[in-house]
Design an enzyme around this catalytic site. Structure first.
Site, short mmCIF file in Angstrom:
data_model
loop_
_atom_site.label_atom_id
_atom_site.label_comp_id
_atom_site.label_asym_id
_atom_site.label_seq_id
_atom_site.Cartn_x
_atom_site.Cartn_y
_atom_site.Cartn_z
N HIS A 21 -41.20 -3.99 10.16
CA HIS A 21 -42.48 -3.45 10.62
C HIS A 21 -42.28 -2.07 11.24
CE1 HIS A 21 -43.72 -7.87 11.27
NE2 HIS A 21 -44.41 -7.44 10.22
N LYS A 45 -56.27 -19.54 13.93
CA LYS A 45 -54.82 -19.75 13.85
C LYS A 45 -54.19 -19.46 15.20
CE LYS A 45 -53.61 -18.72 9.08
NZ LYS A 45 -52.79 -17.84 8.24
N ARG A 94 -42.41 -5.31 -0.03
CA ARG A 94 -41.00 -5.69 -0.20
C ARG A 94 -40.68 -6.00 -1.65
NH1 ARG A 94 -41.71 -10.28 4.24
NH2 ARG A 94 -43.49 -10.47 2.87
N SER A 131 -41.55 -12.04 9.43
CA SER A 131 -41.69 -12.67 10.75
C SER A 131 -41.42 -14.16 10.66
CB SER A 131 -43.09 -12.41 11.32
OG SER A 131 -43.26 -11.05 11.59
#
Length: 163
Positions: A21, A45, A94, A131
């Protein structure tokens, strides 16, 4: 007439922030006058870290980037962009699978608010990093110090030692 400041946003959950990040944010900060890190708040969430904790970690880990600002938002990222006069969303990708998803989001964001998206390939050092993987490794006592800043590693260790 003074030219308008070029602003970009890097949106995400950042639960927790990783070196991947920070690489995208830092590279964006070299390209834009002002970069906002927008931490998405999803009330349905619960993350490992609260939104407030994520904001604190991001502020601490970007303190050496004077043109980076940190805020939270809920709802549409295009609304955040319009509220802050931001014309570009920067997304790190990615792999092709990231691009497939992010392209759909980019097209929707352009359709909803005319906001452009810039795709930035992830530094190969971080091409596998997420993460979720960091949290999994930390949960089981894995060494994560090469993947997250020291402050984040300490907070993860504290969080998992409490459970």
């Amino acid at each position: 007439m003074k030219p308008q400041a070029r602003r970009a946003v890097c949106p995400g959950s950042f639960d927790p922030v990783t070196y991947g990040h920070l690489d995208i944010v830092g590279r964006s900060a070299e390209l834009y006058d002002e970069v906002w890190i927008a931490v998405f708040h999803n009330a349905s969430k619960s993350g490992l870290f609260s939104v407030e904790e994520r904001l604190e970690l991001l502020e601490a880990t970007t303190a050496d980037m004077p043109n980076v600002k940190v805020a939270s938002f809920s709802g549409l990222v295009v609304d955040f962009c319009q509220q802050h006069d931001i014309g570009v969303i920067v997304k790190g990708v990615r792999a092709v699978s990231d691009f497939d998803y992010e392209l759909q989001m980019a097209q929707m964001n352009y359709g909803l608010g005319g906001i452009e998206t810039m795709f930035m390939p992830t530094n190969p050092l971080y091409s596998f990093l997420s993460s979720s993987l960091v949290k999994d490794a930390a949960k089981w006592g894995g060494k994560i110090s090469s993947h997250v800043p020291e402050l984040v590693a300490r907070r993860l260790e504290e969080r998992f030692s409490d459970s």
